[in-house]
Design a protein around this motif. Structure first.
Motif, PDB file in Angstrom:
ATOM      1  N   ASP A 212       0.853  -1.191   0.000  1.00  0.00           N
ATOM      2  CA  ASP A 212       0.000   0.000   0.000  1.00  0.00           C
ATOM      3  C   ASP A 212       0.895   1.250   0.000  1.00  0.00           C
ATOM      4  O   ASP A 212       2.106   1.152   0.214  1.00  0.00           O
ATOM      5  N   LYS A 214       0.574   4.668   2.051  1.00  0.00           N
ATOM      6  CA  LYS A 214      -0.335   5.233   3.061  1.00  0.00           C
ATOM      7  C   LYS A 214      -0.442   6.759   3.025  1.00  0.00           C
ATOM      8  O   LYS A 214      -1.505   7.312   3.253  1.00  0.00           O
ATOM      9  N   GLY A 226      -6.356   6.377   3.881  1.00  0.00           N
ATOM     10  CA  GLY A 226      -6.771   4.974   3.813  1.00  0.00           C
ATOM     11  C   GLY A 226      -5.882   4.175   2.865  1.00  0.00           C
ATOM     12  O   GLY A 226      -5.882   2.952   2.886  1.00  0.00           O
ATOM     13  N   TYR A 269      -5.631 -10.054   7.384  1.00  0.00           N
ATOM     14  CA  TYR A 269      -4.700  -9.154   6.702  1.00  0.00           C
ATOM     15  C   TYR A 269      -3.635  -8.786   7.731  1.00  0.00           C
ATOM     16  O   TYR A 269      -3.958  -8.233   8.781  1.00  0.00           O
ATOM     17  N   GLU A 283      -0.057  -4.435  12.354  1.00  0.00           N
ATOM     18  CA  GLU A 283      -1.498  -4.506  12.652  1.00  0.00           C
ATOM     19  C   GLU A 283      -2.094  -5.709  11.972  1.00  0.00           C
ATOM     20  O   GLU A 283      -1.548  -6.209  10.987  1.00  0.00           O
ATOM     21  N   ASN A 285      -5.801  -6.761  10.200  1.00  0.00           N
ATOM     22  CA  ASN A 285      -7.145  -6.350   9.809  1.00  0.00           C
ATOM     23  C   ASN A 285      -7.962  -7.606   9.575  1.00  0.00           C
ATOM     24  O   ASN A 285      -7.401  -8.666   9.244  1.00  0.00           O
ATOM     25  N   ARG A 287     -10.285  -8.169   7.263  1.00  0.00           N
ATOM     26  CA  ARG A 287     -10.988  -7.963   5.982  1.00  0.00           C
ATOM     27  C   ARG A 287      -9.954  -7.747   4.890  1.00  0.00           C
ATOM     28  O   ARG A 287      -8.760  -7.623   5.182  1.00  0.00           O
ATOM     29  N   GLY A 289      -7.786  -5.657   2.354  1.00  0.00           N
ATOM     30  CA  GLY A 289      -7.269  -4.283   2.374  1.00  0.00           C
ATOM     31  C   GLY A 289      -7.901  -3.464   1.256  1.00  0.00           C
ATOM     32  O   GLY A 289      -8.319  -3.998   0.244  1.00  0.00           O
ATOM     33  N   ASP A 290      -7.958  -2.180   1.479  1.00  0.00           N
ATOM     34  CA  ASP A 290      -8.455  -1.267   0.459  1.00  0.00           C
ATOM     35  C   ASP A 290      -7.457  -0.116   0.389  1.00  0.00           C
ATOM     36  O   ASP A 290      -7.305   0.594   1.379  1.00  0.00           O
ATOM     37  N   PRO A 291      -6.676   0.062  -0.646  1.00  0.00           N
ATOM     38  CA  PRO A 291      -6.912  -0.429  -2.010  1.00  0.00           C
ATOM     39  C   PRO A 291      -6.316  -1.786  -2.371  1.00  0.00           C
ATOM     40  O   PRO A 291      -6.490  -2.218  -3.517  1.00  0.00           O
ATOM     41  N   GLU A 292      -5.626  -2.490  -1.476  1.00  0.00           N
ATOM     42  CA  GLU A 292      -4.912  -3.709  -1.902  1.00  0.00           C
ATOM     43  C   GLU A 292      -5.806  -4.706  -2.633  1.00  0.00           C
ATOM     44  O   GLU A 292      -5.356  -5.420  -3.538  1.00  0.00           O
TER      45      GLU A 292
END
Ligand code: AMP
Ligand code: GLY
Length: 423
Positions: A212, A214, A226, A269, A283, A285, A287, A289-292
């Motif tokens: 990503d 950031k 994001g 994630y 970290e 997550n 769910r 990733g966004d935009p991944e």
């Protein structure tokens, strides 16, 4: 099969796009979706966090699989509510979603199960936190425990900055109760990468790696967002390192979840920092990733519906994922002012001229329809995502397409994927 996708950003557009390619999928709904998604799915006037309305819809419309994109409904327990009514849903329940919903939970979990992460201490009292910051000295990372829309992590380069961050979170309550507990963490230096897996708590299927971007400006400058763009694969994750990540992070995590009696169906994630060739978890997550998700799903050859349904049924061992050799690059086009306040309703031009190409998809993140045309409605507006024979090729295709797209105040980074190209 009838599918409901929950969410309305670039990640959800990528999910809808990929799910729509499955021969088993007859109809896709998306709540709330966006203008781009509405070209493929029927968008619903239901918010992503309105669990009752979503459950009612799934029941009365005979939805076969619900796929949850964002973290907020997951941490609020949408999966628990659906499972109680025997409705098939992809995503972890509330207990599993704590991996993202509480940084204290995630860090303590990592400590218990020996997963490599930065050294840390948790505080509830401001004065104790301040004392610890003075004792440790900069650089330090200050983290609010709860969800704070990606803004609850402050990397500080001096003791004064760290104390300001503590004051912001603990005294001024900038993130509300998300700041009731605060983590003061050792600052790690290295290269970041994203590592996602699908799991049903038993089988683990790694997705291709990604990275990503950031911060809002080029050369990793400016405030965190994001995510302003991503590419896949992330060459920093070599084959050997991937093995190490599975062995030192993912396997102990799955074992720990089992031990804690947390049944986890969904995406895990891991946001990683690679320091001296070793992976550390920044970290988790719960769910995609966004935009991944955008560059990663562009590379997926397999049927996404089959994979997500199998995970939701606890039989992921039936699934094998296959991937295109091509690399992919996603560049986010954002509204002027993002990640601060920004204007909405700007006309988007040029989207027709980049349509219908196999190696390019423009995923919508924050768009609306007005008078039959597309307008901006969010901070992140579009994710221009290209495939190429290598990263340079994919980057060229993405930026060539961007030249044809325009809206007032459009901002994007010019250096997406440069780190991969320079390697
Ligand atoms: P997180 O939400 O925990 O991933 O944090 C957001 C961003 O803060 C990460 O992507 C990193 O850029 C940065 N960050 C978080 N933890 C650390 C750390 N321990 N050391 C250095 N940077 C960090
Ligand atoms: N792109 C980072 C995230 O999805 O949290």
């Amino acid at each position: 099969m009838r599918v409901l996708v929950v969410g309305g950003g670039g990640r959800e557009h990528a999910l809808v796009w990929k799910l729509s390619q499955s021969s088993r999928v007859d109809k896709i709904f998306c709540a709330p979706g966006n203008a781009g998604i509405s070209e493929t799915a029927e968008c619903l006037d239901i918010n992503a966090d309105d669990t009752d309305a979503l459950l009612n819809f799934a029941k009365y419309e005979g939805i076969d699989l619900t796929v949850v994109g964002p973290e907020v409904p997951l941490t609020a327990g949408i999966v628990d509510a659906f499972k109680k009514e025997n409705r098939r849903i992809f995503g972890p329940d509330k207990s599993g979603a704590q991996l993202e919903g509480s940084k204290v939970f995630a860090k303590d979990f990592m400590r218990t199960y020996g997963i490599p992460t930065a050294e840390y201490k948790t505080f509830t009292a401001y004065l104790h936190a301040e004392e610890y910051v003075r004792l440790k000295g900069a650089p330090l990372v200050i983290k609010a425990d709860g969800l704070a829309a990606g803004k609850g992590v402050i990397v500080t380069e001096s003791v004064e900055e760290a104390i300001d961050a503590l004051k912001l979170i603990m005294r001024e309550k900038a993130f509300g109760s998300a700041g009731d507990r605060v983590i003061v963490e050792q600052c790690l230096r290295g290269e970041e990468a994203s590592f996602m897996v699908l799991t049903d708590g038993k089988t683990v299927l790694p997705l291709v790696t990604s990275q990503d971007h950031k911060t809002v400006f080029d050369n990793d400058k400016g405030p965190n967002t994001g995510g302003m763009g991503a590419y896949s694969p992330a060459p920093v994750i070599t084959k050997g390192l991937e093995k190490d990540i599975m062995k030192s992070i993912i396997r102990p995590l799955i074992k720990g979840l089992k031990k804690e009696k947390i049944q986890y169906w969904g995406v895990i994630y891991a946001g990683l920092m690679i320091c001296g060739g070793k992976p550390y978890v920044l970290e988790f997550n719960c769910r995609f990733g966004d935009p991944e998700a955008q560059p990663v799903l562009m590379r997926l050859k397999s049927d996404l519906f089959d994979a997500l349904k199998a995970a939701a049924d606890g039989r992921l061992n039936d699934v094998k994922l296959s991937w295109r050799k091509d690399t992919s690059v996603c560049v986010v086009l954002a509204s002027k002012g993002y990640p601060g306040s920004y204007e909405k309703g700007k006309t988007i031009n040029g989207l027709d001229s980049v349509k219908g190409r196999d190696n390019l998809m423009v995923f919508h993140a924050g768009t609306d329809m007005y008078n039959g045309g597309f307008v901006t409605s969010g901070g992140r507006v579009l994710g221009v995502t290209a495939l190429g024979k290598d990263t340079r090729d994919a980057k060229t295709t993405a930026y060539e397409a961007i030249r044809k797209i325009h809206f007032e105040g459009m901002h994007y980074r010019k250096d997406i994927a440069d780190k991969a190209i320079k390697r």
